[in-house]
Write a protein that holds these residues in place. Structure first.
Motif, PDB file in Angstrom:
ATOM      1  N   LEU A 198       7.348   2.297   8.297  1.00  0.00           N
ATOM      2  CA  LEU A 198       6.624   3.796   8.214  1.00  0.00           C
ATOM      3  C   LEU A 198       8.030   4.617   8.450  1.00  0.00           C
ATOM      4  CD1 LEU A 198       3.422   3.585   9.968  1.00  0.00           C
ATOM      5  CD2 LEU A 198       3.757   3.944   7.539  1.00  0.00           C
ATOM      6  N   THR A 199       8.896   4.447   9.587  1.00  0.00           N
ATOM      7  CA  THR A 199      10.124   5.505   9.575  1.00  0.00           C
ATOM      8  C   THR A 199      11.097   5.336   8.607  1.00  0.00           C
ATOM      9  OG1 THR A 199      10.912   3.761  11.078  1.00  0.00           O
ATOM     10  CG2 THR A 199       9.496   5.618  12.034  1.00  0.00           C
ATOM     11  N   ALA A 200      11.162   4.117   8.075  1.00  0.00           N
ATOM     12  CA  ALA A 200      12.080   4.189   6.942  1.00  0.00           C
ATOM     13  C   ALA A 200      11.633   4.759   5.719  1.00  0.00           C
ATOM     14  CB  ALA A 200      12.643   2.521   6.729  1.00  0.00           C
ATOM     15  N   ARG A 201      10.315   4.705   5.593  1.00  0.00           N
ATOM     16  CA  ARG A 201      10.335   5.324   4.035  1.00  0.00           C
ATOM     17  C   ARG A 201       9.694   6.724   4.327  1.00  0.00           C
ATOM     18  NH1 ARG A 201       7.017   1.347   0.445  1.00  0.00           N
ATOM     19  NH2 ARG A 201       7.730  -0.635   0.903  1.00  0.00           N
TER      20      ARG A 201
ATOM     21  N   LEU B 221       0.816  -1.149   0.086  1.00  0.00           N
ATOM     22  CA  LEU B 221      -0.197   0.008  -0.007  1.00  0.00           C
ATOM     23  C   LEU B 221       0.833   1.201  -0.081  1.00  0.00           C
ATOM     24  CD1 LEU B 221      -2.684  -0.962   2.647  1.00  0.00           C
ATOM     25  CD2 LEU B 221      -2.957  -0.672   0.123  1.00  0.00           C
ATOM     26  N   LEU B 222       2.017   1.194   0.768  1.00  0.00           N
ATOM     27  CA  LEU B 222       2.767   2.341   0.853  1.00  0.00           C
ATOM     28  C   LEU B 222       3.732   2.683  -0.350  1.00  0.00           C
ATOM     29  CD1 LEU B 222       4.259   1.958   4.636  1.00  0.00           C
ATOM     30  CD2 LEU B 222       2.416   3.237   3.823  1.00  0.00           C
ATOM     31  N   ASP B 223       3.723   1.680  -1.304  1.00  0.00           N
ATOM     32  CA  ASP B 223       4.463   1.778  -2.488  1.00  0.00           C
ATOM     33  C   ASP B 223       3.736   2.802  -3.494  1.00  0.00           C
ATOM     34  OD1 ASP B 223       6.644   0.155  -1.715  1.00  0.00           O
ATOM     35  OD2 ASP B 223       5.879  -1.661  -2.688  1.00  0.00           O
ATOM     36  N   GLN B 224       2.248   2.787  -3.212  1.00  0.00           N
ATOM     37  CA  GLN B 224       1.279   3.654  -4.113  1.00  0.00           C
ATOM     38  C   GLN B 224       0.984   4.797  -3.694  1.00  0.00           C
ATOM     39  OE1 GLN B 224      -2.428   1.364  -4.894  1.00  0.00           O
ATOM     40  NE2 GLN B 224      -1.473  -0.332  -4.058  1.00  0.00           N
ATOM     41  N   VAL B 225       1.825   5.346  -2.311  1.00  0.00           N
ATOM     42  CA  VAL B 225       1.753   6.672  -1.850  1.00  0.00           C
ATOM     43  C   VAL B 225       2.739   7.537  -2.474  1.00  0.00           C
ATOM     44  CG1 VAL B 225       1.809   7.943   0.180  1.00  0.00           C
ATOM     45  CG2 VAL B 225       0.648   5.932   0.247  1.00  0.00           C
ATOM     46  N   ASP B 226       2.189   8.459  -3.271  1.00  0.00           N
ATOM     47  CA  ASP B 226       3.387   9.501  -4.076  1.00  0.00           C
ATOM     48  C   ASP B 226       3.168  10.642  -3.246  1.00  0.00           C
ATOM     49  OD1 ASP B 226       4.906  10.571  -5.795  1.00  0.00           O
ATOM     50  OD2 ASP B 226       3.184  10.948  -7.285  1.00  0.00           O
ATOM     51  N   GLY B 227       4.140  10.924  -2.745  1.00  0.00           N
ATOM     52  CA  GLY B 227       4.399  12.339  -2.020  1.00  0.00           C
ATOM     53  C   GLY B 227       4.691  12.070  -0.392  1.00  0.00           C
TER      54      GLY B 227
ATOM     55  N   ILE C  21       7.440  11.329  11.335  1.00  0.00           N
ATOM     56  CA  ILE C  21       6.135  11.030  10.779  1.00  0.00           C
ATOM     57  C   ILE C  21       5.405  10.511  12.228  1.00  0.00           C
ATOM     58  CG2 ILE C  21       6.586   8.502  10.329  1.00  0.00           C
ATOM     59  CD1 ILE C  21       4.162   8.270   8.564  1.00  0.00           C
ATOM     60  N   LYS C  22       3.845  10.976  12.219  1.00  0.00           N
ATOM     61  CA  LYS C  22       3.499  10.946  13.325  1.00  0.00           C
ATOM     62  C   LYS C  22       2.352   9.438  13.232  1.00  0.00           C
ATOM     63  CE  LYS C  22      -0.474  12.918  16.287  1.00  0.00           C
ATOM     64  NZ  LYS C  22      -1.472  13.892  16.617  1.00  0.00           N
ATOM     65  N   VAL C  23       2.866   8.430  13.971  1.00  0.00           N
ATOM     66  CA  VAL C  23       1.965   7.040  13.752  1.00  0.00           C
ATOM     67  C   VAL C  23       1.164   6.971  14.939  1.00  0.00           C
ATOM     68  CG1 VAL C  23       2.140   4.645  13.662  1.00  0.00           C
ATOM     69  CG2 VAL C  23       3.948   6.169  12.598  1.00  0.00           C
TER      70      VAL C  23
ATOM     71  N   GLY D  67       2.741  -3.509  16.095  1.00  0.00           N
ATOM     72  CA  GLY D  67       3.836  -4.169  15.934  1.00  0.00           C
ATOM     73  C   GLY D  67       4.993  -3.479  15.616  1.00  0.00           C
ATOM     74  N   GLU D  68       6.425  -4.035  15.658  1.00  0.00           N
ATOM     75  CA  GLU D  68       7.504  -3.322  15.578  1.00  0.00           C
ATOM     76  C   GLU D  68       7.764  -3.219  13.968  1.00  0.00           C
ATOM     77  OE1 GLU D  68      10.861  -1.209  16.474  1.00  0.00           O
ATOM     78  OE2 GLU D  68       9.128  -1.984  17.610  1.00  0.00           O
ATOM     79  N   ARG D  69       7.334  -4.292  13.386  1.00  0.00           N
ATOM     80  CA  ARG D  69       7.423  -4.208  11.605  1.00  0.00           C
ATOM     81  C   ARG D  69       6.685  -3.025  11.155  1.00  0.00           C
ATOM     82  NH1 ARG D  69       5.225  -9.003   7.851  1.00  0.00           N
ATOM     83  NH2 ARG D  69       5.708  -7.965   5.836  1.00  0.00           N
ATOM     84  N   THR D  70       5.510  -2.510  11.629  1.00  0.00           N
ATOM     85  CA  THR D  70       4.820  -1.439  11.113  1.00  0.00           C
ATOM     86  C   THR D  70       5.642  -0.162  11.380  1.00  0.00           C
ATOM     87  OG1 THR D  70       2.793  -2.547  11.269  1.00  0.00           O
ATOM     88  CG2 THR D  70       2.684  -0.203  11.016  1.00  0.00           C
ATOM     89  N   TYR D  71       6.057   0.009  12.510  1.00  0.00           N
ATOM     90  CA  TYR D  71       6.635   1.280  12.773  1.00  0.00           C
ATOM     91  C   TYR D  71       8.002   1.390  12.063  1.00  0.00           C
ATOM     92  CZ  TYR D  71       3.585   1.984  16.620  1.00  0.00           C
ATOM     93  OH  TYR D  71       2.354   2.356  17.593  1.00  0.00           O
ATOM     94  N   VAL D  72       8.932   0.293  11.940  1.00  0.00           N
ATOM     95  CA  VAL D  72       9.969   0.214  11.163  1.00  0.00           C
ATOM     96  C   VAL D  72       9.636   0.634   9.585  1.00  0.00           C
ATOM     97  CG1 VAL D  72      11.928  -1.306  10.185  1.00  0.00           C
ATOM     98  CG2 VAL D  72      11.266  -1.560  12.640  1.00  0.00           C
TER      99      VAL D  72
END
Length: 325
Positions: A218-221, A192-198, A226-228, A211-216
């Motif tokens: 989001l912060t990496a991209r 899904l995040l690959d489709q976000v342009d901007g 970013i506010k999660v 989960g840790e995977r989601t936060y990693v």
């Protein structure tokens, strides 16, 4: 427990009242959602035939845009493929258009892996505020009737999982995916995040994405700023490195322990996630709770066209609310 069990001890919070202050424009937008001129244009008719093929093989008769237009009409008016063929044939006759209409077998075959026409990307300088959620859509197959009537166990679960990402600023669906029922929400998130342009400065999701995977991811991209906002479970524990370097999830856990979950939801803006649930309800009302296509690839095409339909309807007019009480 019924939610009114302890009503006498609940805080009496009056319900907010709002009104629409652009009712004239919004009312006209609702009318245009059923206007055929919204869905067919001179440009579409000019591109009805497929361009000449330069590689070996048969020459297609209809362009991808023609197939997309027919499938869009079928989904808007909830028609099966045969009825869609008849609908397009009657529209062509009423408008006096001398064009060939694809038959139902062509629509089914070309819908497999169909390339949709490119959409103009939004040029808004504001970062996206993304709300992600998922819901189940029924598909053709053995269902509850077989299990109840013949006391037999279903061989497979008759549904697919639809993942949608809504931008709170524009009201548009900016990312989507259709997966099988065994794909978890965190697993589908990178696609899904690959489709976000901007840029993205806010991400809202329910506890299924915790989960840790989601936060990693989001912060990496999108960077550490970013506010999660994802609610941790009741039994969530702090990470071992909380004292020196607390993470976003650690701060959420500490705030909930200090102020309570309801106060955390209000302070963090988590209540805005209800718009994602509203989007799912809108999908099942406008598009429907069931996929008509039989094969998985055709179902993915059907889901992508459904996203186009909802976004097009949103472009026709949105209500502007103002609070009155």
């Amino acid at each position: 427990m019924p939610h009114k069990f302890n009503a006498d001890r609940r805080d009496k919070i009056p319900k907010q009242k709002h009104r629409v202050n652009n009712w004239t424009e919004y009312n006209e937008g609702l009318r245009r959602r059923g206007d055929l001129t919204v869905w067919i244009s001179e440009e579409a008719l000019a591109l009805w035939s497929a361009p000449p093929r330069t590689t070996p093989g048969g020459q297609p008769v209809y362009s991808d845009l023609a197939i997309e237009l027919c499938l869009t009409f079928g989904m808007v008016f909830k028609q099966p493929l045969r009825q869609t063929q008849g609908l397009m044939r009657s529209i062509a006759g009423l408008l006096g258009m001398d064009i060939a209409v694809p038959d139902f077998s062509t629509l089914s075959r070309r819908g497999n892996g169909l390339s949709l026409s490119a959409r103009t990307a939004s040029k808004s300088p504001k970062p996206l505020k993304l709300v992600v959620d998922s819901t189940g859509l029924k598909i053709f197959g053995e269902g509850e009737w077989l299990e109840e009537k013949h006391q037999t166990k279903r061989n497979r679960r008759s549904w697919r999982k639809l993942h949608l990402g809504l931008d709170l600023v524009s009201g548009q669906i900016v990312c989507s995916d259709l997966t099988r029922d065994d794909v978890g929400d965190p697993t589908a998130l990178p696609g899904l995040l690959d489709q976000v342009d901007g840029p993205l400065d806010l991400f809202l999701a329910d506890g299924a994405y915790d989960g840790e995977r989601t936060y990693v991811v989001l912060t990496a991209r999108f960077g550490s700023m970013i506010k999660v906002t994802i609610p941790p479970p009741k039994n969530a524990i702090l990470s071992p490195d909380t004292a020196r370097n607390p993470g976003i999830r650690d701060r959420h856990i500490a705030d909930i322990r200090t102020h309570g979950r309801m106060a955390w939801q209000k302070a963090s803006g988590y209540n805005q996630r209800s718009r994602g649930e509203t989007l799912m309800g809108r999908w099942k009302t406008v598009i429907g709770p069931k996929l008509k296509a039989r094969s998985f690839e055709n179902q993915k095409t059907e889901a992508r066209i459904g996203v186009r339909i909802l976004n097009r309807m949103t472009e026709l007019g949105r209500p502007n609310f103002e609070r009155t009480a």
